[in-house]
Design a protein around this motif. Structure first.
Motif, PDB file in Angstrom:
ATOM      1  N   LYS A 185       0.988  -1.131   0.017  1.00  0.00           N
ATOM      2  CA  LYS A 185      -0.125   0.085   0.065  1.00  0.00           C
ATOM      3  C   LYS A 185       0.900   1.136   0.107  1.00  0.00           C
ATOM      4  O   LYS A 185       0.558   2.271  -0.616  1.00  0.00           O
ATOM      5  N   ARG A 204     -11.615  -1.965   5.284  1.00  0.00           N
ATOM      6  CA  ARG A 204     -10.445  -2.429   4.545  1.00  0.00           C
ATOM      7  C   ARG A 204     -10.027  -3.978   4.654  1.00  0.00           C
ATOM      8  O   ARG A 204      -9.149  -4.105   4.058  1.00  0.00           O
ATOM      9  N   ASN A 244     -11.195  -7.737   3.751  1.00  0.00           N
ATOM     10  CA  ASN A 244     -12.145  -8.696   2.960  1.00  0.00           C
ATOM     11  C   ASN A 244     -12.814  -9.561   3.775  1.00  0.00           C
ATOM     12  O   ASN A 244     -12.138 -10.586   4.692  1.00  0.00           O
ATOM     13  N   SER A 266      -6.449  -6.731   2.312  1.00  0.00           N
ATOM     14  CA  SER A 266      -5.967  -6.531   1.068  1.00  0.00           C
ATOM     15  C   SER A 266      -6.100  -5.372   0.283  1.00  0.00           C
ATOM     16  O   SER A 266      -6.888  -4.273   0.759  1.00  0.00           O
ATOM     17  N   GLY A 305      -8.731  -5.206  -3.187  1.00  0.00           N
ATOM     18  CA  GLY A 305     -10.278  -5.366  -2.960  1.00  0.00           C
ATOM     19  C   GLY A 305     -10.556  -6.673  -2.971  1.00  0.00           C
ATOM     20  O   GLY A 305      -9.875  -7.682  -3.132  1.00  0.00           O
ATOM     21  N   PRO A 306     -11.958  -6.887  -3.095  1.00  0.00           N
ATOM     22  CA  PRO A 306     -12.481  -8.126  -3.262  1.00  0.00           C
ATOM     23  C   PRO A 306     -11.922  -8.960  -4.265  1.00  0.00           C
ATOM     24  O   PRO A 306     -11.849  -8.397  -5.463  1.00  0.00           O
TER      25      PRO A 306
END
Length: 528
Positions: free
Chosen positions: A7, A489, A491, A513, A516-517
């Motif tokens: 990130k 933030r 999943n 993650s 994202g999904p």
């Protein structure tokens, strides 16, 4: 590499704020950073300033990804352009017990396609609980000309034909580590695919293949590879054959025996004992299938410097374990079956003061009390966590009350991974763990009476953890929705079984993650 580290690639240090912090020439700084081996240290270094961030980016050659869905291969390739070694983990650990659907995901092929384009110089690939096909292994064998090391642990989807492709094409291979995989075993002839001129292998592990091995081809291979330091055999290898292999592999530091139950003559036993007595440099011992107590003393001289003893395939009794541990003063990691019972756990506390990891696997899948006292084994586990203060990984199962988890929360201050099965009394036990273990990063729970209160007590902790798994507990869909709402933030995935109660969350998997999904989730997996 954790998702939080990646990130930061979107938000690297500001050059104005960090001006003047680094006066080293780029090539000097990159050389210094290349000496850092710890992923955590390198992550901290990348935060110092923009120059250090870039130097760390270009000098990084190895990347560790603890969850293949915490990031995408494209993000990894953009962040680190010079990677030569990748360690990648996929499915949750309880997939080893068939608790994750077969089509759950974690396929390596998309990663290999990106790596083939971006990392043609890749040398090492270490996969754990990933899906990999023979097609993927064939791609791997030809796409990376200098490929050296392949490790597949608890992976599935491939056969020994894929191993034959690796043996045939990877001329510089130094490591082939195939362990506990869901593999279509078509026989042991793949060992004969290594060219007769091939001599570079240093690590060979085929411990969990089921078929008989071409022993002549194996003996020739071990004899040619003079730098062999790791050899882990399957149960088709007899004690007599083990002795013959050991004679040809004097450099071994890690040994996985085959079957340990063959009837030996006195001469054969003495030859085995003599050969093992010359292996005092060994630090890892495993295998010992169907071990007979009468032959265990032959191992004692080789145990002096052991740091890892894996007895998960040896149903030893407490007295046998106690005698063996008396010869293992430097042990840091120990895996045993719960056949060792209370007395065996007490022997661990007495003999293993340096222990950092203890896994106790159930011989019977349903928890049992101690066979002598018929009482819960709380005090035995309490003795372990009180005495072994360096403990980082712990796996527990059986008839355990909340008292065990109270002990864990109170004393296991270095614990990073906890796996629990068929244990506990109430939510209080898990609240003790989540509130008392400051370094906890991975929590795995199955078939325990923990519910929403336990799940939601970890809200402040989950973003600093890698993952949480809960199955066959008392967690509800509403509890999971609340978690997802409070922690956007994360999943939060729920796996539903056909015909199950709509209000219950059968299997819950929670992880961080930055990607994202995931896009490849099957219909049975709901992302909240």
């Amino acid at each position: 590499m954790e998702s939080s580290e990646l990130k930061r690639s979107k938000d690297s240090p500001n050059s104005d704020e960090s001006a003047g912090l680094s006066s080293f020439p780029d090539e000097v700084l990159e050389r210094v950073l290349s000496l850092l081996k710890s992923h955590r240290d390198r992550s901290f270094v990348s935060l110092v300033c923009k120059d250090w961030y870039n130097a760390e980016r270009w000098s990084r050659t190895h990347v560790f990804i603890g969850n293949c869905y915490s990031v995408s291969p494209e993000i990894v390739a953009r962040r680190f352009p010079n990677i030569r070694s990748v360690t990648l983990k996929g499915k949750p650990r309880f997939s080893d017990f068939n608790l994750v659907p077969q089509n759950w995901g974690a396929d390596i092929h998309a990663w290999l396609v990106v790596f083939a384009a971006k990392y043609p110089f890749l040398e090492e690939l270490r996969l754990k609980r990933m899906a990999i096909s023979d097609e993927s292994l064939a791609l791997l064998a030809v796409a990376f000309p200098n490929f050296k090391a392949l490790s597949l642990l608890s992976c599935d989807g491939f056969s020994t034909n894929g191993l034959a492709a690796i043996a045939t094409n990877c001329k510089n291979l130094t490591e082939l580590d195939i362990q506990e995989n869901g593999i279509d075993d078509k026989g042991g002839s793949w060992l004969g695919c290594f060219p007769e001129s091939f001599t570079s292998l240093e690590v060979l592990n085929f411990a969990n293949l089921t078929s008989d091995i071409n022993f002549d081809a194996l003996e020739r291979l071990v004899g040619r590879c003079k730098s062999m330091r790791v050899l882990k055999l399957n149960r088709s290898i007899s004690l007599e054959q083990l002795q013959r292999l050991l004679v040809n592999a004097p450099q071994l530091a890690e040994l996985g025996t085959g079957s340990f139950s063959q009837e030996l003559t006195f001469r054969q036993y003495k030859e085995l004992e003599c050969t093992l007595s010359n292996r005092k440099n060994m630090h890892t011992l495993s295998g010992l299938w169907e071990a007979k107590g009468i032959y265990l003393p032959a191992l004692y001289p080789a145990c002096t410097n052991l740091t890892f003893l894996n007895l998960s395939y040896a149903a030893l009794q407490s007295s046998e374990l106690a005698k063996l541990l008396a010869h293992c003063p430097r042990l840091k990691r120990l895996w045993v079956l719960d056949t060792v019972q209370d007395k065996g756990l007490e022997a661990i506390g007495l003999n293993c003061p340096l222990l950092e990891e203890l896994r106790v696997f159930p011989d019977d899948p349903f928890g049992q009390p101690d066979y002598l006292t018929n009482e819960p084994m709380d005090e035995a586990f309490g003795a372990v966590v009180k005495t072994c203060t360096k403990l980082q990984r712990l796996s527990v199962s059986g008839l355990l009350t909340d008292l065990t988890f109270e002990y864990i929360g109170r004393y296991a201050k270095n614990l990073e991974t906890l796996s629990v099965a068929f244990a506990g009394s109430s939510d209080w036990g898990m609240q003790c763990v989540l509130g008392g273990c400051p370094k906890l990063r991975k929590l795995e729970i199955r078939d325990c009476p923990f519910g929403n209160a336990a799940l939601l007590s970890g809200l402040e902790k989950y973003e600093s953890m890698r993952s949480l798994w809960m199955s066959a507990c008392k967690v509800t869909m509403n509890g999971c929705r609340l978690l997802a709402r409070e922690m956007p933030r994360l999943n939060v995935e729920v796996m539903k079984e056909d015909g199950s109660d709509d209000s219950q969350a059968d299997k819950v998997y929670v992880y961080r993650s930055i990607a994202g999904p995931r896009r490849d989730a099957p219909p049975s997996v709901l992302t909240l």
